[in-house]
Design a protein around this motif. Sequence first.
Motif, PDB file in Angstrom:
ATOM      1  N   LYS A   1       0.813  -1.222   0.000  1.00 55.56           N
ATOM      2  CA  LYS A   1       0.000   0.000   0.000  1.00 55.56           C
ATOM      3  C   LYS A   1       0.844   1.270   0.000  1.00 55.56           C
ATOM      4  O   LYS A   1       0.437   2.283  -0.572  1.00 55.56           O
ATOM      5  CB  LYS A   1      -0.918   0.010   1.222  1.00 55.56           C
ATOM      6  N   TYR A   2       2.011   1.208   0.661  1.00 52.51           N
ATOM      7  CA  TYR A   2       2.822   2.422   0.813  1.00 52.51           C
ATOM      8  C   TYR A   2       4.294   2.032   0.753  1.00 52.51           C
ATOM      9  O   TYR A   2       4.750   1.183   1.530  1.00 52.51           O
ATOM     10  CB  TYR A   2       2.516   3.107   2.149  1.00 52.51           C
ATOM     11  N   TYR A   3       5.014   2.647  -0.180  1.00 49.24           N
ATOM     12  CA  TYR A   3       6.431   2.322  -0.325  1.00 49.24           C
ATOM     13  C   TYR A   3       7.134   3.496  -0.990  1.00 49.24           C
ATOM     14  O   TYR A   3       6.816   3.873  -2.125  1.00 49.24           O
ATOM     15  CB  TYR A   3       6.621   1.062  -1.169  1.00 49.24           C
ATOM     16  N   ILE A   4       8.069   4.101  -0.270  1.00 49.31           N
ATOM     17  CA  ILE A   4       8.854   5.201  -0.840  1.00 49.31           C
ATOM     18  C   ILE A   4      10.317   4.966  -0.511  1.00 49.31           C
ATOM     19  O   ILE A   4      10.777   5.276   0.603  1.00 49.31           O
ATOM     20  CB  ILE A   4       8.398   6.580  -0.308  1.00 49.31           C
ATOM     21  N   PRO A   5      11.070   4.390  -1.457  1.00 48.82           N
ATOM     22  CA  PRO A   5      12.519   4.305  -1.261  1.00 48.82           C
ATOM     23  C   PRO A   5      13.115   5.693  -1.492  1.00 48.82           C
ATOM     24  O   PRO A   5      12.388   6.680  -1.618  1.00 48.82           O
ATOM     25  CB  PRO A   5      12.937   3.307  -2.334  1.00 48.82           C
ATOM     26  N   GLY A   6      14.439   5.794  -1.534  1.00 54.95           N
ATOM     27  CA  GLY A   6      15.082   7.096  -1.654  1.00 54.95           C
ATOM     28  C   GLY A   6      14.547   7.907  -2.816  1.00 54.95           C
ATOM     29  O   GLY A   6      14.729   7.534  -3.972  1.00 54.95           O
ATOM     30  N   SER A   7      13.870   9.022  -2.518  1.00 60.09           N
ATOM     31  CA  SER A   7      13.245   9.865  -3.534  1.00 60.09           C
ATOM     32  C   SER A   7      13.205  11.307  -3.028  1.00 60.09           C
ATOM     33  O   SER A   7      13.452  11.587  -1.854  1.00 60.09           O
ATOM     34  CB  SER A   7      11.821   9.386  -3.849  1.00 60.09           C
ATOM     35  N   ILE A   8      12.868  12.209  -3.928  1.00 60.57           N
ATOM     36  CA  ILE A   8      12.758  13.622  -3.586  1.00 60.57           C
ATOM     37  C   ILE A   8      11.284  13.973  -3.437  1.00 60.57           C
ATOM     38  O   ILE A   8      10.493  13.770  -4.362  1.00 60.57           O
ATOM     39  CB  ILE A   8      13.396  14.525  -4.653  1.00 60.57           C
ATOM     40  N   LEU A   9      10.913  14.505  -2.274  1.00 56.75           N
ATOM     41  CA  LEU A   9       9.549  14.934  -1.997  1.00 56.75           C
ATOM     42  C   LEU A   9       9.557  16.411  -1.613  1.00 56.75           C
ATOM     43  O   LEU A   9      10.580  16.949  -1.189  1.00 56.75           O
ATOM     44  CB  LEU A   9       8.934  14.119  -0.857  1.00 56.75           C
ATOM     45  N   ARG A  10       8.403  17.035  -1.741  1.00 54.43           N
ATOM     46  CA  ARG A  10       8.278  18.457  -1.366  1.00 54.43           C
ATOM     47  C   ARG A  10       7.497  18.577  -0.067  1.00 54.43           C
ATOM     48  O   ARG A  10       6.460  17.942   0.114  1.00 54.43           O
ATOM     49  CB  ARG A  10       7.599  19.251  -2.472  1.00 54.43           C
TER      50      ARG A  10
ATOM     51  N   ASN B   1      -1.422  15.677  -1.421  1.00 54.35           N
ATOM     52  CA  ASN B   1      -1.420  14.216  -1.512  1.00 54.35           C
ATOM     53  C   ASN B   1      -0.521  13.719  -2.639  1.00 54.35           C
ATOM     54  O   ASN B   1      -0.472  12.526  -2.913  1.00 54.35           O
ATOM     55  CB  ASN B   1      -2.840  13.691  -1.698  1.00 54.35           C
ATOM     56  N   LYS B   2       0.200  14.652  -3.279  1.00 54.88           N
ATOM     57  CA  LYS B   2       1.143  14.281  -4.333  1.00 54.88           C
ATOM     58  C   LYS B   2       2.456  15.045  -4.155  1.00 54.88           C
ATOM     59  O   LYS B   2       2.818  15.894  -4.971  1.00 54.88           O
ATOM     60  CB  LYS B   2       0.551  14.565  -5.714  1.00 54.88           C
ATOM     61  N   PRO B   3       3.191  14.732  -3.089  1.00 58.43           N
ATOM     62  CA  PRO B   3       4.436  15.481  -2.847  1.00 58.43           C
ATOM     63  C   PRO B   3       5.636  14.989  -3.647  1.00 58.43           C
ATOM     64  O   PRO B   3       6.707  15.610  -3.588  1.00 58.43           O
ATOM     65  CB  PRO B   3       4.670  15.261  -1.355  1.00 58.43           C
ATOM     66  N   LEU B   4       5.493  13.891  -4.402  1.00 56.21           N
ATOM     67  CA  LEU B   4       6.644  13.345  -5.127  1.00 56.21           C
ATOM     68  C   LEU B   4       7.161  14.331  -6.156  1.00 56.21           C
ATOM     69  O   LEU B   4       6.404  14.854  -6.973  1.00 56.21           O
ATOM     70  CB  LEU B   4       6.267  12.043  -5.835  1.00 56.21           C
ATOM     71  N   ARG B   5       8.457  14.554  -6.116  1.00 57.94           N
ATOM     72  CA  ARG B   5       9.123  15.406  -7.102  1.00 57.94           C
ATOM     73  C   ARG B   5      10.010  14.590  -8.033  1.00 57.94           C
ATOM     74  O   ARG B   5      10.118  14.895  -9.214  1.00 57.94           O
ATOM     75  CB  ARG B   5       9.972  16.453  -6.381  1.00 57.94           C
ATOM     76  N   SER B   6      10.631  13.550  -7.501  1.00 60.10           N
ATOM     77  CA  SER B   6      11.544  12.751  -8.316  1.00 60.10           C
ATOM     78  C   SER B   6      11.723  11.395  -7.662  1.00 60.10           C
ATOM     79  O   SER B   6      12.020  11.318  -6.470  1.00 60.10           O
ATOM     80  CB  SER B   6      12.901  13.456  -8.443  1.00 60.10           C
ATOM     81  N   GLY B   7      11.510  10.322  -8.435  1.00 57.88           N
ATOM     82  CA  GLY B   7      11.734   8.994  -7.892  1.00 57.88           C
ATOM     83  C   GLY B   7      10.497   8.125  -7.945  1.00 57.88           C
ATOM     84  O   GLY B   7       9.830   8.013  -8.981  1.00 57.88           O
TER      85      GLY B   7
ATOM     86  N   ALA C   1       7.098   6.916  -5.438  1.00 62.18           N
ATOM     87  CA  ALA C   1       6.328   7.045  -4.204  1.00 62.18           C
ATOM     88  C   ALA C   1       4.996   6.331  -4.386  1.00 62.18           C
ATOM     89  O   ALA C   1       4.011   6.915  -4.840  1.00 62.18           O
ATOM     90  CB  ALA C   1       6.117   8.513  -3.845  1.00 62.18           C
ATOM     91  N   TRP C   2       4.988   5.073  -4.031  1.00 61.31           N
ATOM     92  CA  TRP C   2       3.767   4.267  -4.121  1.00 61.31           C
ATOM     93  C   TRP C   2       2.915   4.551  -2.884  1.00 61.31           C
ATOM     94  O   TRP C   2       3.366   4.409  -1.751  1.00 61.31           O
ATOM     95  CB  TRP C   2       4.131   2.792  -4.192  1.00 61.31           C
ATOM     96  N   GLY C   3       1.671   4.988  -3.114  1.00 63.82           N
ATOM     97  CA  GLY C   3       0.797   5.326  -1.990  1.00 63.82           C
ATOM     98  C   GLY C   3       1.142   6.648  -1.349  1.00 63.82           C
ATOM     99  O   GLY C   3       0.920   6.836  -0.143  1.00 63.82           O
ATOM    100  N   GLN C   4       1.646   7.603  -2.118  1.00 60.20           N
ATOM    101  CA  GLN C   4       2.086   8.875  -1.550  1.00 60.20           C
ATOM    102  C   GLN C   4       0.945   9.670  -0.922  1.00 60.20           C
ATOM    103  O   GLN C   4       1.184  10.557  -0.091  1.00 60.20           O
ATOM    104  CB  GLN C   4       2.795   9.722  -2.605  1.00 60.20           C
ATOM    105  N   SER C   5      -0.285   9.362  -1.286  1.00 61.46           N
ATOM    106  CA  SER C   5      -1.409  10.102  -0.714  1.00 61.46           C
ATOM    107  C   SER C   5      -1.496   9.928   0.798  1.00 61.46           C
ATOM    108  O   SER C   5      -2.074  10.775   1.495  1.00 61.46           O
ATOM    109  CB  SER C   5      -2.726   9.654  -1.365  1.00 61.46           C
ATOM    110  N   TYR C   6      -0.931   8.850   1.332  1.00 60.48           N
ATOM    111  CA  TYR C   6      -0.942   8.644   2.782  1.00 60.48           C
ATOM    112  C   TYR C   6      -0.147   9.728   3.524  1.00 60.48           C
ATOM    113  O   TYR C   6      -0.289   9.884   4.740  1.00 60.48           O
ATOM    114  CB  TYR C   6      -0.347   7.282   3.128  1.00 60.48           C
TER     115      TYR C   6
END
Length: 932
Positions: free
Chosen positions: A814-823, A871-877, A879-884
């Motif tokens: 449901k939720y998985y964010i390895p090393g990525s860029i978020l805002r 609910n969409k902070p992903l900038r680069s990389g 982010a599965w389930g980033q809305s959480y």
Amino acid sequence: MFQFFRLVTVLLLFVQTTGWSQTLPSPKEHFGFTIGDDYQLATYTQTEAYFKKLATSDRTKLVDIGMTEEGRHQYMLIVSSPANIKKLDRYKEISQKLARAEGITKEQAMAMATEGKAIVWIDGGLHATETVGTHQLIETAWQLVSRKDPETLRILDNVVILLTHANPDGQEIVSNWYMREPKPEKRTLDYLPRLYQKYVGHDNNRDFFIMNMKESQNIGRQLFVEWIPQIMYNHHQRGPAGSVLAGPPYRDPFNYVFDPLMITGIDALGAAMINRLNAEDKPGFTRLGGSVFSTWYNGGLRTTTHFHNMIGLLTEIIGNPTPETVPLVPQRLIPNGNTPFPVTPQKWHFKQSIDYSLSLNYATLDYAARHRDELLLNIYRMGQNSIERGSSDYWTLSPKRVDAITQAYQADLKKPRSDSSARPAASEGSRGGGMPIKYYDAVLKDPKLRDPRGFIITANQTDPATTVNFVNALIKTGILIQQATADFTVAGKKYPAGSYVVKTDQAFRPHILDMFEPQDHPNDFPYPGGPPIRPYDAAGWTLAYQMNVQFDRILDAFDGPFKKLPYGELQTPKGRMDASAGAGYVLNAQANNSFIAVNDLLKSGVDVYRLPSGSTGKSSVEPGTFFIPASAKAKAALEKASREFGIDATGLAKRPSGALVKVSPMRIALWDTYGGSMPSGWVRWLMEQYHFPMNIIRAQDIDAGDLRKKYDVIVFVTRAIPPVSNSGGGTRGEGEYQMREPKTEELPAEYRPWVGRITADKSIPQLKKFLEAGGNVVTIGSSTNLAYHLGLPVKNALVEMTNAGQERPLPAEKYYIPGSILRVTLDSTQQATWGMPSQTDVYFDASPVFKLAPDAIAKGTVKPLAWFSTNKPLRSGWAWGQSYLQDGVAAFMAPVGSGKLYAFGPEITFRAQAQGTFKLLFNQLYATSVGQ
């Protein structure tokens, strides 16, 4: 008579050659053992001496490529035929010109490919505990210099080989540690007391798109500016259990910016390697999905070369000077496409790994010799392809673009069928039942979605010196940079003189895009609903985002009053110092280098203040700006800082209105552990660069108590503070904190105080006392677990309720964010966030996210510093389930007694790349009191 003289000449040459070869000692003659002997390792001191002996051969040239972080010379031994050694400058010139592909016709390229020699890089020892790497380098050098068989001579005639030691300091540390035990059978590589690179240990292989470390800079200059080899081979350990080694080709995904010739070039070299091993009856080579290694990531010694059209090779082999066993892994015993020739369980000796490595090197060099002109011409072709793509409208495919095609098609299928054209026919404009081509055209020919023709980095930056750091990272990786000599206008926007311009019509375009553009990692699952497949390293790393560099993407061709900077010529930030200032000077708190100036001022006894509310009017400045009252000492220090570090010191005629807080240095402690912590090493390096004095503190120091008498602030990087049992607070597994520790009595006395780890029963009570007595603690990443140990009113935000009514961490499905860029959004008015914008990009690596108790803010028990406002902070990389993440708190401050706990979930100092968030640490390293 002619035949007689010819015979005499041949005999003289034979005598000279024989005499020369006899003056070169074999490894056994030099080291006292054969390379690969069980229980034997060579030190770097011995290896350096041996390379200098080999340098007397007319097949070699020894090049000192720079100094290491510990002050050793780092060497590259160039090996080729005597005739080629005399023409190295010419072959380097050909390699450079073909790789950059600038202003060269195809006919000229073919002529140079015919004249030139293949350039092959082979390194060893980057990860110093992987001892096969350094020792295969020694043996390879000896074999190439001493052998006279037809294959070796053909290689020497057609190839220039760059044998490069990747980590001299590490070899010295590791070999001395192993060999300290007089009884061979008791020797071990375990329990090395410190990192095998002075600051960053294993992370020295994550430094190659920014090149902070000296060794990385030395290597990078040879790879990306000087030689630009067609093939680079990076030796590592260790292969997957049940195999001997993992090698090319690698598993998906590969980065979408690559030229396909680079990928198929890896395939070809991989085939040459495995074929040679199979022919020599050496089983156990696994490839493709047989290992975790991919070609997605940038930043590794091997992987950064992929973005420069080089065929970058990696092998990970087993082997140890202490004999070991190839374990029984039943599923690896069946031959398949990953492992066509499995190895059987057996005892394994160091010499076997050296022999395998030598075969792999010779396979690579033989391929290069046989395909010399093809390799040279192909790197030119890849460069030309990049130049053409950067000179015209081009669209790079990625998962998001493919998803957009599918979504557009599916949306049309769902439209009401009010007329015959509303719903597309599956075969419209296509064959074989695919989607209509118009959906491809709608997305992949949308003018707004084109790749940029270039990037403009305006001279008007909030942090000019950090921007120069970013530009220098590009320059160190061989990128051509231009700079405006006058003001200019592009796409209706005016830019000042001094702005940097990075056009994409150059050979290393893939690397340019990778540093400016977001990475779009695919949703990588083994099957629908299955767990995500972990990336080899990071999923997203866009360096411009991490460094908070302001730039514009330019979609159309543009030009201006631009001058080309010489390749490899680093830029120096240019500061500005007002000649006179009646009341004093202000320094921009948004600029990282301002903290260098402040630390130097404080050390010299100059008073420094901050403006909590900034100031308005003619001298408008942001909250947190530094103010230095005028004095001769202050002026001299600021002039030096302006000249050396690009500091802008703005003079004020009148003292700023409003409150002032005086800045004082803190007594800083930085946590580390036995064996060394890489995140701690990076922060130690940072503190040295920014002139923060600090001391290293370990678990035994903390457990001893009386911390407040010694320190004002303690910094805990990620993986220092363990999770609280059954709290749901930690985001990482317990096993990460359970490091194997040596028996103290078996260690040299000097290292015994380093042993131990932070524990709930001994360490946490001492940290609580420290806080209550007025000390501050800064925690980063998983070390924010300290908040749970202290019982603060915060919870893990990334949980769900089970059917039994209990909370559990969100599953990876449901939720998985390895090393990525978020805002994240910040409250930049708080002292902890002074100098930060209201929104910033952070490096997020399965990082903690918090939910505050309902009344925590109202009661002042917790102050949010940063949070996820969308609910969409992903900038680069990826982010599965980033809305959480929405409304989750990323960072906070909480008073504990008279002290403060700062909790930063994201990796705010990550590998010294995340320069846009350094201030979130730096601000906490000063004491402040009400000023005058």
